[in-house]
Design a protein around this motif. Sequence first.
Motif, PDB file in Angstrom:
ATOM      1  N   GLU A   1       0.809  -1.219   0.000  1.00  0.00           N
ATOM      2  CA  GLU A   1       0.000   0.000   0.000  1.00  0.00           C
ATOM      3  C   GLU A   1       0.842   1.269   0.000  1.00  0.00           C
ATOM      4  N   SER A   2       1.844   1.380   0.875  1.00  0.00           N
ATOM      5  CA  SER A   2       2.625   2.613   0.930  1.00  0.00           C
ATOM      6  C   SER A   2       3.396   2.844  -0.361  1.00  0.00           C
ATOM      7  N   GLU A   3       3.896   1.761  -0.979  1.00  0.00           N
ATOM      8  CA  GLU A   3       4.575   1.870  -2.272  1.00  0.00           C
ATOM      9  C   GLU A   3       3.592   2.352  -3.347  1.00  0.00           C
ATOM     10  N   PHE A   4       2.384   1.828  -3.308  1.00  0.00           N
ATOM     11  CA  PHE A   4       1.349   2.215  -4.265  1.00  0.00           C
ATOM     12  C   PHE A   4       0.967   3.689  -4.110  1.00  0.00           C
ATOM     13  N   LEU A   5       0.767   4.130  -2.872  1.00  0.00           N
ATOM     14  CA  LEU A   5       0.356   5.522  -2.648  1.00  0.00           C
ATOM     15  C   LEU A   5       1.462   6.491  -3.044  1.00  0.00           C
ATOM     16  N   ARG A   6       2.710   6.135  -2.793  1.00  0.00           N
ATOM     17  CA  ARG A   6       3.818   7.001  -3.177  1.00  0.00           C
ATOM     18  C   ARG A   6       3.886   7.136  -4.692  1.00  0.00           C
TER      19      ARG A   6
ATOM     20  N   TRP B   1       1.446   6.647  -6.771  1.00  0.00           N
ATOM     21  CA  TRP B   1       0.227   7.332  -7.219  1.00  0.00           C
ATOM     22  C   TRP B   1       0.419   8.853  -7.146  1.00  0.00           C
ATOM     23  N   ARG B   2       0.945   9.311  -6.010  1.00  0.00           N
ATOM     24  CA  ARG B   2       1.197  10.762  -5.861  1.00  0.00           C
ATOM     25  C   ARG B   2       2.234  11.236  -6.880  1.00  0.00           C
ATOM     26  N   ARG B   3       3.264  10.470  -7.096  1.00  0.00           N
ATOM     27  CA  ARG B   3       4.294  10.859  -8.066  1.00  0.00           C
ATOM     28  C   ARG B   3       3.715  10.934  -9.474  1.00  0.00           C
ATOM     29  N   SER B   4       2.856   9.985  -9.818  1.00  0.00           N
ATOM     30  CA  SER B   4       2.244   9.994 -11.149  1.00  0.00           C
ATOM     31  C   SER B   4       1.275  11.153 -11.313  1.00  0.00           C
ATOM     32  N   GLU B   5       0.563  11.501 -10.234  1.00  0.00           N
ATOM     33  CA  GLU B   5      -0.352  12.645 -10.296  1.00  0.00           C
ATOM     34  C   GLU B   5       0.416  13.932 -10.540  1.00  0.00           C
ATOM     35  N   ARG B   6       1.559  14.101  -9.887  1.00  0.00           N
ATOM     36  CA  ARG B   6       2.374  15.308 -10.089  1.00  0.00           C
ATOM     37  C   ARG B   6       2.912  15.370 -11.508  1.00  0.00           C
ATOM     38  N   ALA B   7       3.345  14.213 -12.013  1.00  0.00           N
ATOM     39  CA  ALA B   7       3.875  14.185 -13.382  1.00  0.00           C
ATOM     40  C   ALA B   7       2.782  14.502 -14.389  1.00  0.00           C
ATOM     41  N   THR B   8       1.564  14.054 -14.134  1.00  0.00           N
ATOM     42  CA  THR B   8       0.446  14.316 -15.041  1.00  0.00           C
ATOM     43  C   THR B   8       0.074  15.787 -15.048  1.00  0.00           C
ATOM     44  N   SER B   9       0.174  16.450 -13.891  1.00  0.00           N
ATOM     45  CA  SER B   9      -0.186  17.868 -13.819  1.00  0.00           C
ATOM     46  C   SER B   9       0.824  18.747 -14.546  1.00  0.00           C
TER      47      SER B   9
END
Length: 596
Positions: A366-371, A373-381
């Motif tokens: 879970e913690s690996e997934f959430l990290r 996920w946040r990194r991918s969201e920043r890259a998408t923005s």
Amino acid sequence: MKDSWDAAAAEGAAERELPLSQRMIKVLGNVCFSAFVLSVLVFTVIAVTYQPPDPWLDSPKAIISKSLAATLANATFHTDDSVLTTGEDLAPLPLSNATSAADATDNATSVADAADNDKSPDAADNENSPDAAGNSTSSDAAVILPTLPPPAADCDSDAPINCSDPRALAAIRRFNSRIFRRSIVFLGYETPVPGSAPGECDAAWRFRNRREKSWRRYRDYRRFRLASADNCTYEVVSAGKFRSGTNAAPKPPSPRRSSSPAPPAQIPDAEINDTIPTLGSESDFRKGKYLYYTRGGDYCKGMNQYLWSFLCALGEAQFLNRTFVMDLNICLAATYNPSGRNEEGKDFRYYFDFEHLKESASVVEESEFLRDWRRSERATSRKAGGKITVRKVPTYKVTPMQLKKDKSTIIWRQFDGQEPENYWYRVCEGRAAKFIQRPWQTIWKSKRLTNIVSEIAGKMDWDYDAVHVVRGEKARNKQLWPNLDADTSPEALVQKLTKVVPPWRNLYIATNEPFYNYFDKLRSHYKVHLLDDYKYLWGNTSEWFNETMTLNNGRPVEFDGYMRVAVDTEVLYRAKNRVETFNNLTRDCKDGINTC
């Protein structure tokens, strides 16, 4: 012709003139005689064709069950679910026929004994070992015994024993194959090394337990005293106990130079790889499909409910062909803790084999997934690209079938309601139960715990019987279990066990009875072993202690109640003969009165 007809007519007339009662008696007599003749015929056919079972061919467990059934006529014979089972207990044996495998090893031993003494049963030690693909290479195939190099004509029987000589290893192989052939499968030997005295050799090998339904391997090393035999061969005079050959043990890593004394180095099990897998790059994350469950009402419930719910979630992920996002943190229920309180922060890897899980199912921590996920969201923005789509599912009433065609990157199931509406396993109820299969085969007990199990069984040379004694809350509840307390008293245990377990056998007692001396009366009849006799296996100098402390960021881990039950259960399963509480020892039903 006319005379015969007249006679028959006269006889019929005379019979009709008989009283009705006499005619009824005559008919009844004919019926009874016909029934007698038919019963004799049926009995004769059964006597000719029936072949009764030969009691000498019955398994020891069947004999124990029959003996106890005669002793306790009202006993119930059902599996007691107070012992904890996981996937390797429910799966079929990796060998297609365990009895055939044992017989194959017996044949190998017979050939080895009948052959020249300069032959080594290599094949017997490696029968049924997995090949590179993990498959069984042989089950009932003939065993081929390779020969050793011919001995020198001028060999000296008085010469000192050379442990590196192939004849030393051949003698150890023959000895092990004869002693342990029905308990373990030998998977590979190392070259023996000298022991602590002349004539002693320490040998190490890998093995698999026959009663364990997985291909996990373990290590043993023992000290053997050898002597020269005929034909310039060696033979084993005596052998040490489990892991007594310390010179053949794996060497600890070189100690670090430090002013402070370091604790004794422990050898980690190199075959355990329960590291957390990473998802890779940000683009790899966006390509994946995930099923994410937030924490629900199952948290801090009993381990059986935890597994039932966890496997429901994992089964849905497999049905949807998605990677399951897994929380490795477990809350251990109060029933397993001496403090009587729920304990959070337990690691899944303390109890279960995470390496096997990640090899047999698609999971991400879970913690690996959430990290990621946040990194991918920043890259998408920051740049145009494929957006990470999320579908939130607020209730379990949205079925897996309704989500089958969903294209979202993440399906996020949320369990925010009140109990029992927020239990994970509700997803698999109703119509979904026809589509979701719980993948029990993915859950095995932790290898760190089964290493302890192997050491306990090894200390008894894999030759022991076991009894499962359930007491605790059930023994105190006289309304549901009125006889359990008396039927498991020390006196009753002596009376019942001495009828079915031979005297002075190694007897392992798996129990929830907290008082260590409760079983002292059995010590006059058996070599009694309890889990607490082996506390050093999880003490602060043990391999288990150091490895779990590493998982816990350098903090010691308590050997808790669930770990005790898991080890007790596995030692119980490996016994040659097993006596159960509700199968054999008590007249009560395992689920309470009137539930048999």
